[in-house]
Design a protein around this motif. Structure first.
Motif, short mmCIF file in Angstrom:
data_model
loop_
_atom_site.label_atom_id
_atom_site.label_comp_id
_atom_site.label_asym_id
_atom_site.label_seq_id
_atom_site.Cartn_x
_atom_site.Cartn_y
_atom_site.Cartn_z
N VAL A 58 37.80 -24.84 51.95
CA VAL A 58 37.08 -22.84 52.27
C VAL A 58 35.85 -22.72 51.00
O VAL A 58 35.96 -23.00 50.24
N THR A 59 34.52 -22.53 51.73
CA THR A 59 34.02 -22.37 50.59
C THR A 59 33.42 -20.32 50.07
O THR A 59 33.15 -20.52 49.41
N THR A 60 34.32 -19.62 50.79
CA THR A 60 33.81 -18.50 50.75
C THR A 60 36.11 -17.72 50.61
O THR A 60 36.76 -17.90 50.99
N GLY A 61 35.94 -16.52 49.92
CA GLY A 61 36.76 -16.08 49.71
C GLY A 61 37.72 -15.97 48.79
O GLY A 61 37.65 -17.23 47.92
N PHE A 62 38.74 -15.65 48.24
CA PHE A 62 39.53 -15.17 46.66
C PHE A 62 39.96 -16.15 47.23
O PHE A 62 40.45 -17.00 45.79
N ARG A 63 40.98 -16.60 47.95
CA ARG A 63 42.22 -16.82 46.92
C ARG A 63 41.74 -18.73 47.14
O ARG A 63 41.86 -19.38 45.90
N ASN A 64 40.13 -19.72 47.85
CA ASN A 64 40.84 -20.31 47.49
C ASN A 64 39.57 -20.69 46.05
O ASN A 64 39.31 -21.55 45.04
N ALA A 65 38.98 -19.12 45.84
CA ALA A 65 38.31 -19.17 44.39
C ALA A 65 38.74 -19.23 43.29
O ALA A 65 38.87 -19.66 42.53
N LEU A 66 40.04 -18.50 43.77
CA LEU A 66 40.87 -18.66 42.24
C LEU A 66 42.29 -19.93 42.49
O LEU A 66 41.87 -20.30 41.01
N GLU A 67 42.24 -19.63 43.35
CA GLU A 67 42.78 -21.75 43.76
C GLU A 67 42.88 -22.58 42.87
O GLU A 67 42.92 -23.77 42.32
N ARG A 125 52.10 -24.86 55.35
CA ARG A 125 52.00 -25.48 54.25
C ARG A 125 52.06 -23.88 53.16
O ARG A 125 51.19 -23.55 54.09
N ALA A 126 52.96 -23.31 52.49
CA ALA A 126 53.01 -22.08 52.53
C ALA A 126 52.06 -21.99 51.31
O ALA A 126 52.37 -21.05 51.12
N GLY A 127 52.74 -23.20 50.37
CA GLY A 127 52.53 -23.30 48.94
C GLY A 127 51.28 -23.51 48.48
O GLY A 127 51.02 -22.27 47.71
N HIS A 128 50.34 -24.23 48.65
CA HIS A 128 49.70 -24.50 48.05
C HIS A 128 48.32 -25.32 49.58
O HIS A 128 48.42 -25.11 50.31
N MET A 129 46.98 -24.83 48.97
CA MET A 129 45.96 -25.35 49.52
C MET A 129 46.08 -24.01 51.04
O MET A 129 45.77 -24.53 52.32
N THR A 130 46.64 -23.06 51.36
CA THR A 130 46.74 -22.27 52.42
C THR A 130 46.76 -20.68 52.21
O THR A 130 46.81 -20.63 50.74
N PRO A 131 46.13 -20.06 53.01
CA PRO A 131 46.71 -18.34 52.52
C PRO A 131 48.11 -17.70 51.89
O PRO A 131 47.84 -17.02 51.01
#
Length: 287
Positions: free
Chosen positions: A176-185, A51-57
């Protein structure tokens, strides 16, 4: 080095050049390659494979490279063209300038969401959808979703993502409930509406932007140009909080082989996230 501008600051000539270059990629068929590629790498948590494009770091570095590939294609048509960005916290209504007749065109008509204005309207003869998720041939939008209205993310919601102090966290997916990546995605099971930031923009535009084939709507590029800019802002705000995971996940981790650590190559370009953390030698943003 070149500059990506806010779409609201483009001159009339710059708008025409961008539109013309996009239409030329569509005419030659090269545009379809980008639509297919995005669809191919939009892989959900429950699906198998990397999973390179979405729902992933690697959401940010993958889309940075994807955007660069598109921009380079545009520049082969017209060397002066860059991908502008759409700050959806400011230009947040269907009356905003990017939806004007001389740029991206407006929302779809009520009965079938078909876009009938602007250069990407089906009736103009230059924009037939060939790689959508349905058999429809015309571009669709439903700006603001009038039947069940939603708003675009505001400055407070964006600020909340920028205030996250870590990049991403285990289990490195949409939960994921913490972290920038999912907060913005913007995947969430705790907020109403469930979609935040990036995801809610796709929902607000509606139509073609709701599917894995979302590059069928040229606003995709302006949206992701802003997402790229926001990643840049976050990096400057948190210089000691780098990309995670830094090292390859241990054997037996459920995400092993599925998410890419800092120095694992991203498909399809075989480029590492570590090589995509800094765009400063290629382009800058006019803010």
């Amino acid at each position: 080095m070149y500059t990506r501008k806010n779409q609201r600051d483009l001159t009339g000539a710059e708008k025409r050049s961008f539109v013309s270059a996009v239409l030329e990629l569509k005419r030659t068929g090269e545009y379809e390659d980008f639509v297919r590629l995005h669809s191919q790498y939009n892989i959900a948590d429950a699906e198998s494979g990397p999973r390179a494009g979405h729902m992933t770091p690697s959401f940010f570095p993958w889309h940075r490279r994807f955007l660069l590939e598109f921009e380079r294609a545009l520049q082969r048509v017209d060397p002066g063209v860059t991908v502008p960005y759409w700050d959806w916290t400011t230009d947040n209504t269907p009356a905003a300038g990017l939806w004007a007749e001389d740029f991206l065109g407006g929302t779809g008509r009520s009965r079938d969401q078909q876009v009938t204005t602007g250069p990407f309207a089906y009736k103009a003869g230059n924009w037939t959808i060939r790689n959508g998720v349905t058999s429809g041939k015309f571009l669709t939008r439903d700006l603001g979703r009038p039947g069940s209205p939603i708003s675009l993310p505001g400055k407070d919601e964006l600020a909340s993502a920028l205030n996250e102090t870590v990049y991403d966290a285990d289990p490195w997916d949409s939960t994921v409930t913490t972290g920038f990546r999912n907060a913005l995605e913007g995947w969430s099971v705790r907020t109403v509406p469930r979609e935040r930031n990036h995801n809610r923009v796709h929902r607000w535009v509606g139509g073609a932007m709701l599917s894995a084939a979302s590059p069928n709507d040229p606003v995709f590029w302006l949206h992701h140009s802003f997402v790229d800019l926001v990643w840049d802002r976050w990096q400057r705000r948190h210089p000691d909080s780098g990309y995670l995971p830094r090292t390859k996940l241990r054997s037996g981790d459920p995400q092993g082989g599925r998410v890419m650590s800092l120095d694992e190559p991203l498909p399809p370009w075989n480029v590492k996230p570590s090589e995509l953390l800094d765009h400063g030698k290629l382009y800058r943003y006019a803010e």
